[in-house]
Design an enzyme around this catalytic site. Sequence first.
Site, PDB file in Angstrom:
ATOM      1  N   LYS A  34      -4.549   5.811  12.745  1.00 21.62           N
ATOM      2  CA  LYS A  34      -5.161   5.131  12.328  1.00 21.62           C
ATOM      3  C   LYS A  34      -3.955   5.037  11.085  1.00 21.62           C
ATOM      4  O   LYS A  34      -3.934   5.939  11.011  1.00 21.62           O
ATOM      5  CB  LYS A  34      -6.671   4.611  11.996  1.00 21.62           C
ATOM      6  CG  LYS A  34      -6.733   5.490  10.787  1.00 21.62           C
ATOM      7  CD  LYS A  34      -8.459   5.765  10.514  1.00 21.62           C
ATOM      8  CE  LYS A  34      -8.862   6.887   9.683  1.00 21.62           C
ATOM      9  NZ  LYS A  34     -10.434   7.161  10.139  1.00 21.62           N
ATOM     10  N   ARG A 129     -22.642   4.292   5.942  1.00 24.78           N
ATOM     11  CA  ARG A 129     -21.302   3.508   5.920  1.00 24.78           C
ATOM     12  C   ARG A 129     -21.260   2.570   7.089  1.00 24.78           C
ATOM     13  O   ARG A 129     -21.720   1.377   6.863  1.00 24.78           O
ATOM     14  CB  ARG A 129     -20.203   4.854   5.933  1.00 24.78           C
ATOM     15  CG  ARG A 129     -19.186   3.810   5.455  1.00 24.78           C
ATOM     16  CD  ARG A 129     -17.610   4.841   5.405  1.00 24.78           C
ATOM     17  NE  ARG A 129     -17.191   5.537   6.597  1.00 24.78           N
ATOM     18  CZ  ARG A 129     -15.948   6.289   6.610  1.00 24.78           C
ATOM     19  NH1 ARG A 129     -15.573   6.350   5.394  1.00 24.78           N
ATOM     20  NH2 ARG A 129     -16.241   6.530   7.589  1.00 24.78           N
ATOM     21  N   TYR A 251       9.863   7.428 -19.386  1.00 24.89           N
ATOM     22  CA  TYR A 251       8.829   6.411 -19.891  1.00 24.89           C
ATOM     23  C   TYR A 251       7.445   6.977 -20.604  1.00 24.89           C
ATOM     24  O   TYR A 251       6.815   8.318 -20.553  1.00 24.89           O
ATOM     25  CB  TYR A 251       8.258   5.033 -18.226  1.00 24.89           C
ATOM     26  CG  TYR A 251       8.768   4.483 -18.656  1.00 24.89           C
ATOM     27  CD1 TYR A 251       9.509   3.703 -19.860  1.00 24.89           C
ATOM     28  CD2 TYR A 251       9.402   4.415 -17.177  1.00 24.89           C
ATOM     29  CE1 TYR A 251      10.538   2.528 -19.075  1.00 24.89           C
ATOM     30  CE2 TYR A 251       9.507   3.226 -16.134  1.00 24.89           C
ATOM     31  CZ  TYR A 251      10.667   2.427 -17.249  1.00 24.89           C
ATOM     32  OH  TYR A 251      10.824   1.705 -16.563  1.00 24.89           O
ATOM     33  N   MET A 299       9.283   4.024 -11.213  1.00 25.61           N
ATOM     34  CA  MET A 299       9.148   2.913 -10.123  1.00 25.61           C
ATOM     35  C   MET A 299      10.062   2.902  -9.354  1.00 25.61           C
ATOM     36  O   MET A 299       9.275   3.893  -8.123  1.00 25.61           O
ATOM     37  CB  MET A 299       9.335   1.525 -10.542  1.00 25.61           C
ATOM     38  CG  MET A 299       9.614   0.612  -9.090  1.00 25.61           C
ATOM     39  SD  MET A 299       9.762  -1.292  -9.644  1.00 25.61           S
ATOM     40  CE  MET A 299       8.493  -1.923 -10.135  1.00 25.61           C
TER      41      MET A 299
END
Length: 355
Positions: A34, A129, A251, A299
Amino acid sequence: MRPIVAYISEKALAHNLARVRQYAPESKVISVVKANAYGHGLLNAARGLKETDAFAVLNISEAVTLRDAGYQHPILLLEGVFSAEEIAQVDRYRLDMVISHRGQLQWLLEYQVNLPVRVYLKLDSGMHRLGFQPSAYQAALDQLAASGNVSEIVLMTHFANSDIADGVTQAITIVGQVMPIQPYKRSLANSAAIVQQPHTHADWVRPGIMLYGATPIADKTAVSLGLQPVMTLQSGLIGVQEIQAGESVGYGSLFTADKPIRVGIVACGYADGYPRHAPTGTPAAVNGVLTRTLGRVSMDMLAVDITDIPDANIGSRVELWGSLVPVDAVAQASGTIGYELLCAVTARVPMHVID
Ligand SMILES: *Cc1c(COP(=O)(O)O)cnc(C)c1O
């Protein structure tokens, strides 16, 4: 070409599948592919796992991709169908399906299938679940057993805590109370249960993460479990900076040097799937030498310390994760698990199948 690439080792997939069989020699194996095979590419993974006894996917489109590529294995839909209409696809593509609620059961019973379907009847053994409650399980089983649309029923559950040493005791008690011993086969175990809960192996095991060479258990490394990493996320240096004590990188100036250092700028950022939360000190390897990240992940770039790797320069190879840097180590540093990092590699990262 930007230097980032994810190499996918077919040999490692085959090795890890063989390792599953060593752990669970009496069981058949449903390889869970999956989420685009945990980020490795569905067809890339299927090729390395072709010796498996069955595949498990999340939805019809993944199953159809496998069928269209020629895979004749049983293919299990792990969450069954999401609407009555999808039963037609189950029938057409000869898929196996989980049934975890009454709606799915009715959809199957009311459809006129051409070929009876193998069904995995899911019990909620405490995870809360998906799955039938223990009190409703036998009635669902009786209905399926009486249907001409059903070829075989496999009794199934999924553990909430198989990664904890004694984490399945309660669930196994419920399984023992609810699942009849005869005449049905059972499927209980995911990767963590395969490696540390041998009494849960039963007829069909369902490994996912261990096939990709990452650990299912927080305090055991993949290497210690005999697994080989399948994905190597590799990139290269596209910049080199010499910075002085008191100067910062990236940053927010999160990292400040306390002595003169050399910094390598790597063509990999959170838009490639590298975790933005990876702090200074997260492992990476440059030219095959282990080092650490510096400052905040951008990024499209991140910074690494190359002070002690004097031959490192623009173009040098960087392993973000793979055999030198376990994906689990990057995950741990970033407050997550290997599963999430592998699944998160983005579409702009080219994938190449090797060996
Ligand atoms: C994803 C999944 C698995 C595989 O789990 P791993 O922890 O990756 O081995 C097995 N069974 C079910 C029902 C799943 O959803």
